[in-house]
Structures are given as C-alpha cells and as structure tokens.
Design an enzyme around this catalytic site. Structure first.
Site, PDB file in Angstrom:
ATOM      1  N   CYS A 158       0.943  -1.236  -0.034  1.00  0.00           N
ATOM      2  CA  CYS A 158       0.225  -0.427   0.017  1.00  0.00           C
ATOM      3  C   CYS A 158       0.859   1.257  -0.018  1.00  0.00           C
ATOM      4  O   CYS A 158       2.092   1.117   0.220  1.00  0.00           O
ATOM      5  CB  CYS A 158      -1.092   0.083   1.160  1.00  0.00           C
ATOM      6  SG  CYS A 158      -1.699  -1.575   1.452  1.00  0.00           S
ATOM      7  N   ARG A 199       1.951   1.171  -6.374  1.00  0.00           N
ATOM      8  CA  ARG A 199       2.250   0.216  -5.255  1.00  0.00           C
ATOM      9  C   ARG A 199       0.987  -0.860  -5.004  1.00  0.00           C
ATOM     10  O   ARG A 199       1.102  -1.830  -4.598  1.00  0.00           O
ATOM     11  CB  ARG A 199       2.529   0.852  -4.091  1.00  0.00           C
ATOM     12  CG  ARG A 199       3.941   1.445  -4.079  1.00  0.00           C
ATOM     13  CD  ARG A 199       3.925   2.423  -2.859  1.00  0.00           C
ATOM     14  NE  ARG A 199       5.144   2.837  -2.779  1.00  0.00           N
ATOM     15  CZ  ARG A 199       6.120   2.768  -1.704  1.00  0.00           C
ATOM     16  NH1 ARG A 199       5.521   1.909  -0.773  1.00  0.00           N
ATOM     17  NH2 ARG A 199       7.244   2.855  -1.433  1.00  0.00           N
ATOM     18  N   TRP A 215      -3.757  -2.156  -1.444  1.00  0.00           N
ATOM     19  CA  TRP A 215      -3.401  -3.512  -1.907  1.00  0.00           C
ATOM     20  C   TRP A 215      -3.962  -4.676  -1.120  1.00  0.00           C
ATOM     21  O   TRP A 215      -3.282  -4.843   0.011  1.00  0.00           O
ATOM     22  CB  TRP A 215      -2.056  -4.018  -2.323  1.00  0.00           C
ATOM     23  CG  TRP A 215      -1.991  -4.902  -3.277  1.00  0.00           C
ATOM     24  CD1 TRP A 215      -2.317  -5.469  -4.636  1.00  0.00           C
ATOM     25  CD2 TRP A 215      -1.223  -6.320  -2.495  1.00  0.00           C
ATOM     26  NE1 TRP A 215      -1.924  -6.693  -4.794  1.00  0.00           N
ATOM     27  CE2 TRP A 215      -1.412  -7.434  -3.843  1.00  0.00           C
ATOM     28  CE3 TRP A 215      -0.684  -6.776  -1.325  1.00  0.00           C
ATOM     29  CZ2 TRP A 215      -0.872  -8.614  -3.654  1.00  0.00           C
ATOM     30  CZ3 TRP A 215      -0.094  -7.934  -1.455  1.00  0.00           C
ATOM     31  CH2 TRP A 215      -0.142  -8.645  -2.443  1.00  0.00           C
ATOM     32  N   ASN A 257       0.197   0.183   6.433  1.00  0.00           N
ATOM     33  CA  ASN A 257       0.984  -0.447   5.152  1.00  0.00           C
ATOM     34  C   ASN A 257       1.277  -1.665   5.830  1.00  0.00           C
ATOM     35  O   ASN A 257       2.107  -1.548   6.793  1.00  0.00           O
ATOM     36  CB  ASN A 257       1.856   0.248   4.380  1.00  0.00           C
ATOM     37  CG  ASN A 257       2.629  -0.620   3.431  1.00  0.00           C
ATOM     38  OD1 ASN A 257       2.167  -1.708   2.997  1.00  0.00           O
ATOM     39  ND2 ASN A 257       3.862  -0.002   3.129  1.00  0.00           N
ATOM     40  N   GLY A 258       1.073  -2.913   5.378  1.00  0.00           N
ATOM     41  CA  GLY A 258       1.751  -4.054   5.902  1.00  0.00           C
ATOM     42  C   GLY A 258       0.723  -5.013   6.904  1.00  0.00           C
ATOM     43  O   GLY A 258      -0.384  -4.893   6.311  1.00  0.00           O
ATOM     44  N   GLU A 285      11.472 -16.279 -16.826  1.00  0.00           N
ATOM     45  CA  GLU A 285      10.997 -14.703 -16.846  1.00  0.00           C
ATOM     46  C   GLU A 285       9.906 -14.475 -18.047  1.00  0.00           C
ATOM     47  O   GLU A 285       9.195 -13.741 -17.933  1.00  0.00           O
ATOM     48  CB  GLU A 285      12.340 -14.075 -16.959  1.00  0.00           C
ATOM     49  CG  GLU A 285      11.979 -12.516 -17.255  1.00  0.00           C
ATOM     50  CD  GLU A 285      11.261 -11.872 -16.272  1.00  0.00           C
ATOM     51  OE1 GLU A 285      10.960 -12.567 -14.952  1.00  0.00           O
ATOM     52  OE2 GLU A 285      11.238 -10.551 -16.435  1.00  0.00           O
ATOM     53  N   LYS A 337       6.301 -12.867 -17.391  1.00  0.00           N
ATOM     54  CA  LYS A 337       6.247 -11.782 -17.785  1.00  0.00           C
ATOM     55  C   LYS A 337       4.731 -11.915 -18.547  1.00  0.00           C
ATOM     56  O   LYS A 337       3.773 -11.096 -18.339  1.00  0.00           O
ATOM     57  CB  LYS A 337       7.432 -11.061 -18.942  1.00  0.00           C
ATOM     58  CG  LYS A 337       7.528  -9.846 -18.988  1.00  0.00           C
ATOM     59  CD  LYS A 337       8.247  -9.170 -17.880  1.00  0.00           C
ATOM     60  CE  LYS A 337       7.846  -9.211 -16.567  1.00  0.00           C
ATOM     61  NZ  LYS A 337       8.776  -9.096 -15.652  1.00  0.00           N
ATOM     62  N   GLU A 387       1.686 -12.392 -15.818  1.00  0.00           N
ATOM     63  CA  GLU A 387       1.504 -11.205 -15.231  1.00  0.00           C
ATOM     64  C   GLU A 387       0.671 -10.168 -15.906  1.00  0.00           C
ATOM     65  O   GLU A 387      -0.320  -9.644 -15.035  1.00  0.00           O
ATOM     66  CB  GLU A 387       2.836 -10.673 -14.998  1.00  0.00           C
ATOM     67  CG  GLU A 387       3.679 -11.031 -13.849  1.00  0.00           C
ATOM     68  CD  GLU A 387       4.908 -10.280 -13.563  1.00  0.00           C
ATOM     69  OE1 GLU A 387       5.059  -9.839 -12.439  1.00  0.00           O
ATOM     70  OE2 GLU A 387       5.493  -9.732 -14.507  1.00  0.00           O
ATOM     71  N   HIS A 398      10.035 -34.826 -20.550  1.00  0.00           N
ATOM     72  CA  HIS A 398       9.696 -35.468 -19.223  1.00  0.00           C
ATOM     73  C   HIS A 398       8.036 -35.086 -18.654  1.00  0.00           C
ATOM     74  O   HIS A 398       7.877 -35.156 -17.679  1.00  0.00           O
ATOM     75  CB  HIS A 398      10.474 -35.273 -18.167  1.00  0.00           C
ATOM     76  CG  HIS A 398      11.924 -35.818 -18.335  1.00  0.00           C
ATOM     77  ND1 HIS A 398      12.233 -36.959 -18.753  1.00  0.00           N
ATOM     78  CD2 HIS A 398      12.950 -34.991 -18.942  1.00  0.00           C
ATOM     79  CE1 HIS A 398      13.541 -37.400 -19.337  1.00  0.00           C
ATOM     80  NE2 HIS A 398      14.077 -35.928 -19.325  1.00  0.00           N
ATOM     81  N   LYS A 449       3.460  -3.617  -6.769  1.00  0.00           N
ATOM     82  CA  LYS A 449       4.603  -3.551  -7.314  1.00  0.00           C
ATOM     83  C   LYS A 449       5.954  -4.247  -6.419  1.00  0.00           C
ATOM     84  O   LYS A 449       6.817  -4.795  -6.819  1.00  0.00           O
ATOM     85  CB  LYS A 449       5.145  -2.186  -7.403  1.00  0.00           C
ATOM     86  CG  LYS A 449       6.451  -1.503  -7.865  1.00  0.00           C
ATOM     87  CD  LYS A 449       6.551  -2.035  -9.367  1.00  0.00           C
ATOM     88  CE  LYS A 449       8.029  -2.096 -10.068  1.00  0.00           C
ATOM     89  NZ  LYS A 449       8.273  -2.985 -10.994  1.00  0.00           N
TER      90      LYS A 449
END
Ligand code: G6P
Length: 607
Positions: A2, A27, A74, A98-99, A480, A484, A487, A503, A602
């Site tokens: 947040c 964020r 968030w 925040n947290g 990656e 990407k 996301e 496999h 973020k």
C-alpha cells in the site's frame, strides 16, 4: 504494497494528498481514500477501484481541512470494497496502514468484547480502535495512546494517524515498511517514499526500524523503539517530479522497456571503467576470495536474475551457488557455509520474503550483499555491501528495466568474483567487461524489432496456453518470459528447461499451444533446436527467438524473432527485450491493464 501520504499544509490538503497518491498508485491499486481534519472533525472520502473513482467522489463532495492522510490499498485482509478502504476512523482518530498486523484477530476479539464496533474486515482497523480505547478509557493524549497501541500490535507496518480536534499533528511509525518525513516551508509531509513527496519537497528524513514520530508544522520529533528521542539524518532526495511521466509512451512498461539502453549504461558506469574495460573498485566488504559458497535469493523477476547469475558465478569464479526463492529459503534449515556470502536481489528493497531471508542468512553469519534499485530501502540498510543498480523509478508492476540492470550488476559481481579468486586473467576480465559495454547498444538494436514483435504478439494473444523453453542461461530467460506474459496478459504460460520438455510438458503440445523457443547460437543451440523439432513433429507452433545464424539454421518455424549476436553467456541481457515486448504487445492486444495488472502489487511487503 500500500501507499501512505500525510500532509500538514498551509491550505486545504485533500487535492495535494490525491496528487501524491497518484505517484503511489503503482504500489497498490484496488481502493483508496483520504481523511482530513475539518473544523476539528474527521471527514473521509473513500472508493473501491482505481484512483479515478476517488477523484470522482472528491469532485462531487470536496474535502476541506489543512491536515490529512491518504492511502492506496492492495488488499490483504478483507475484500477491496469501500468499507475496507483506508483511512479507517473512529470519532477520535483516523489511520492509514501499510503491512500486516499479525495479532489482529486476538486484538479484534478483545476490543469487540469491550463493545467496540468494527466497520471493516481489515486487520488495520484494530489500530484505530486500540488508540480510541486508550483515549476514551484512560484519557491518554494522542502520543501516549499511539505508543500504547504500538506496544500491542505485532507484525510489519508503516502507520500514519491524524486526530480529531488537532489539525497540527500527524503521528507516524515504521516497523518493517518504509516511511519518510518531508520538510517544506511551514508545511510537513509524510509518505511511503521520497518519490511520493517529490512534488512538495526534497528534504527527506527516513524513519529507522522501530521508530515513531510526532510531526507538527513547526517540525518533528523522532523516538526510537525504547521511546528515547533520536536524531535521524535529513537527506536531499534526488527523486524528481518529472519521473512519473510516461514520456509519450502509452504505458510506463513501454517507457521502461525503451529506457533500457540508457539505464543499463548508467548501471554499468557504477562498476566499470570504460577507458580500459576494467572493473572499478566496489564491494569492499565482500571479499569473494574468502568465500566457500554463495547463496542467492530473491522473489519474482529478481529471482530469475539471480538464477542467471548462478551460471556466471560458477563459470567465471568456480564459486558454488545455492539459489532459492526467498519465501522458501527463509524456512529451509540450510547448512550455511562457515565463510559464506549471500546476495539478495530486489528492485524495491522492501520485499518482505527477501528481507526475511536476508535476516536469516545474516543470523547464520553470512556476509550480505544487496543488489537493489532503492538505496534507502530496508534490504539496502541491512546489507554489508550495497550494489545499487541505476534503473531509476520503475512504475510498471511487471519488472523490465530493473531486471536488465540487476543482470548487468550481477555480471560485474561475478567477474569481480573470478578476479578476486584468481580465476580470470586481466585479459579475460577486460574481454568480459568489453562484452558488457556492448550491451546497451545491443539492447537498442533488439528494440528495433518492435514492430515485428507486435505483429507476432497479436497472434500469440489468441492462445490460451503458451510454453517457453531454453537451455543454460536461456532457461531462466524462458521462466522470466512466461512470468512476464502471465502477469500482464493473463495468458497461462510456463517456462521449462528445454531438456525437460520430454519428461512431461510435451503432452500439452498441439496446434493450439505456441512454444517460445529461446535459443541463441551458443553451445546449447543444437540441442534446443532438436527439442523444437520434437514440438514441430507433434503439430506444435514454435516461435524461435535467435540470432540471424540461428534462425537460418533452424529450418521452418511458425514464427521467428531476430536478436543481435551476443557473448553466449550474456545473451539474457539482450534476449530480455524480445521477451518483454512479446508480453507487452500480447497484453495490449488483449486490452489488459498493462501497468497495473489485476491482483498484483509492485512490491510485496507481506509474506
Ligand atoms: C512483485 C512484482 C515483481 C517483482 C517481485 C520482487 O511480485 O510484481 O515484478 O519481481 O515483486 O520485487 P522486488 O522489489 O523484490 O524486486
């Protein structure tokens, strides 16, 4: 995570708070709100959804008041609806947080038993309710009530609070989440980072872990965990007002992808001397000669940067590397090497799991290095050596330029390790440094394929599932690439080591599943191309990313993207670009919210 803002202003503060929240929206962005003190009373506007929803509310019903706090959320506890949006308030106090408050259930039960009426499903509301109980039942002054509250809550947080009847006071606390105080002319500010405060002031003081502060327009006092008054250094922040600009691009992500030649160059300039292609002196406390083993840990994209670096440390420095994602590493009972070193990679420097893994390694006597973008971050503060990348603020949630800057930094570290350990001759070192110095130019060249990649991505965006494969350093690149894509486009994607395809994942191949094959002309090329032919034989659609030679030798493929020739081990620095652009254009073709994809944040400051 947040975002928090607080202002003691000369005039009404709701609009300046809103402007600062815009800079923090990256964020967290599922709801937002502002509270001010108007004629002694707490008044609030809150809205679910993005900031424009709050903007509409403020337009319809403006908020007056010279003191206030604001928040972008968030969600962790409680759905992203208006009732759960911050600021939370009682008749006496309004707070933003925040947290996570870990013991909120027990506190909530205790407060409910006292007849306190909760209005939200959040953990954060216990902060406001606790303060209120101390004010109402014990007649505590705001600072006393705030301290008593701090004595009761457990967890990681940054908090800011304003009080009814007092429009010249903000109380703030930091434990686990950063908080900065900004000094203006007759005005004071508090915010999650210097970036939020940049339009108002560049005179910034960061609270230390466990600190709390009482802020008035005349100044502020900081207290440490024991309650003693302490002085914290004021710094002149370099975060500028202009950084929030998209610079003509449609999205921050596009801007950040295009910034890579420049910022990778800036990062390189921290570690190498271009005049003779040598390494500059850095990492004085991090003596690779003395290390028996290196641990690397991180989350998300930063973890993949670490995974690529493992190949470099092992090849150039013969240094065994233990690498794991931070949320796993921290809970493993690792037999750490006696003379071990550990490197933590994090754009924000605030990711909770990475910070916890760092502390665990530190407790086991490891020397700690931090590859971070934010120099004032918690991870940077707790490291023995900071290897700061120079990416500038990264706003797009999906990391792009931070990734390539992390890679170039880790490459310099691995070369230094090889040099310290006597395994790379001067010539070999300068050969590698010279190859690194080519990277900004090669990234710029890779960007020239943008139009071709946009076309291919439009096709790719129709798929429901996509596989990415690669070998050697191209294996983490495949991971990656898949990350990407999922996301920001919400297409299901998985990265695999090309050799592992047979496999299991090969069972997924049919004409509906495109496979992105990352295969530069290196020593793995032929093997990866064989794997690609196994895909073709089963009706699959390979999209090959390779250099001119590699594409020519591969035969018929569904589609190909050409990348410039690179040093074989440094190819991820260049191949990152097509992989990022593929995801970006697949997302824009689908019309998703590229910079703020659903459910993501973020930087994740909760476990
Ligand atoms: C979040 C972001 C990712 C990022 C990861 C680690 O999940 O969405 O883009 O890679 O956190 O963040 P850090 O700030 O530690 O690099």
């Amino acid at each position: 995570m947040c975002g928090i803002v607080g202002i003691l202003g000369g005039g009404d503060v709701a609009i300046p708070i809103f402007e600062a929240l815009k800079r923090l929206e990256y964020r967290g962005y599922d709801s937002a709100g502002i509270a001010t003190i108007d004629n002694g009373e707490i008044v609030r506007r809150r809205a679910a959804g993005k900031l424009n929803a709050l903007h509409e509310k403020l337009g319809a019903a403006p908020l007056a008041g010279r003191a206030g706090i604001g928040h972008t959320r968030w969600a962790t506890h409680g759905a992203p609806i208006e009732e759960n949006a911050h600021p939370h308030a009682t008749d006496h106090v309004s707070i933003v947080h925040n947290g996570i408050i870990e013991n909120f259930r027990e506190l909530r039960d205790e407060l409910a038993a006292k007849g306190r009426n909760f209005q939200s499903a959040t953990d954060s509301e216990v902060i406001a309710q606790l303060i209120t109980v101390f004010v109402e039942e014990e007649g505590a002054a705001p600072i006393e009530a705030f301290r008593k509250m701090l004595g009761r809550v457990r967890g990681a947080f940054a908090i800011a609070a304003v009080f009814a009847g007092n429009d010249d006071l903000i109380l703030a606390a930091r434990k686990g989440s950063p908080l900065a105080i900004g000094r203006g002319d007759g005005e004071m500010f508090v915010g999650s980072d210097a970036f939020a405060l940049a339009p108002f002031t560049n005179r910034v003081t960061y609270l230390d872990e466990g600190d709390h502060a009482a802020i008035t327009r005349a100044g502020f006092e900081v207290f440490d965990g024991s309650g003693a008054t302490v002085k914290r250094r004021e710094t002149v922040s370099s975060a500028s007002d202009a950084m929030v600009d998209k610079d003509g691009h449609r999205h921050f992500m596009a801007k950040e992808i295009h910034e890579q030649p420049e910022v990778v160059g800036h990062t390189l300039a921290r570690f190498v001397d271009p005049t003779d292609a040598s390494l500059l002196a850095f990492g004085a406390n991090f003596d690779f000669k003395k290390l028996d083993r290196l641990t690397i840990s991180a989350c998300g994209t930063a973890y993949y940067a670490g995974l690529i670096a493992k190949y470099w440390f092992e090849k150039w420095a013969r240094l065994p590397v233990e690498i794991d994602i931070a949320s796993e590493l921290r809970y493993r009972d690792i037999p750490y090497a006696e003379k071990g070193g550990a490197i933590f990679v994090s754009q924000s420097g605030e990711t909770a799991d990475t910070l916890a893994a760092l502390r665990e390694a530190k407790a086991h006597g490891q020397r700690i290095g931090a590859v971070v973008n934010v120099a004032e971050s918690s991870i940077a503060r707790e490291a023995d050596d900071i290897f700061q990348i120079n990416a500038g603020p990264e706003i797009g949630v999906a990391s792009t330029k931070a990734f390539t800057c992390q890679l170039v930094t880790l490459a310099c570290l691995a070369i230094k390790a090889g040099a310290d350990r006597g395994l790379l001759s001067k010539d070999e070192q300068s050969g590698l440094v010279a190859a690194l110095m080519e990277i900004p130019r090669l990234i710029a060249e890779a960007l020239q394929q943008e139009a071709a990649i946009e076309k291919i991505s439009a096709e790719l965006s129709k798929a429901r599932d996509i596989l990415y494969i690669g070998r050697g350093v191209s294996f983490p690149m495949a991971l990656e690439g898949a990350l990407k894509l999922k996301e920001i486009s919400y297409i299901h994607a998985e990265g695999y080591a090309a050799g592992e395809l047979k496999h299991g994942p090969i069972a997924l191949i049919d004409e509906h599943v495109p496979v992105v094959v990352v295969a530069p002309s290196d020593r793995h090329y032929e093997k990866t191309i064989s794997n690609m032919h196994e895909i073709i034989a089963r009706g699959g659609r390979p999209l090959l990313i390779s250099d001119k030679r590699g594409i020519k030798a591969a035969g018929d493929v569904w589609a190909a993207i050409e990348a410039p020739d690179t040093h074989p081990l440094l190819s991820p620095l260049v191949y990152a670009v097509p992989v990022q652009l593929l995801a970006y254009f697949a997302a824009t073709a689908k019309g998703t919210d590229v910079d703020q994809p659903r459910n993501l944040a973020k930087s994740v400051t909760v476990e």
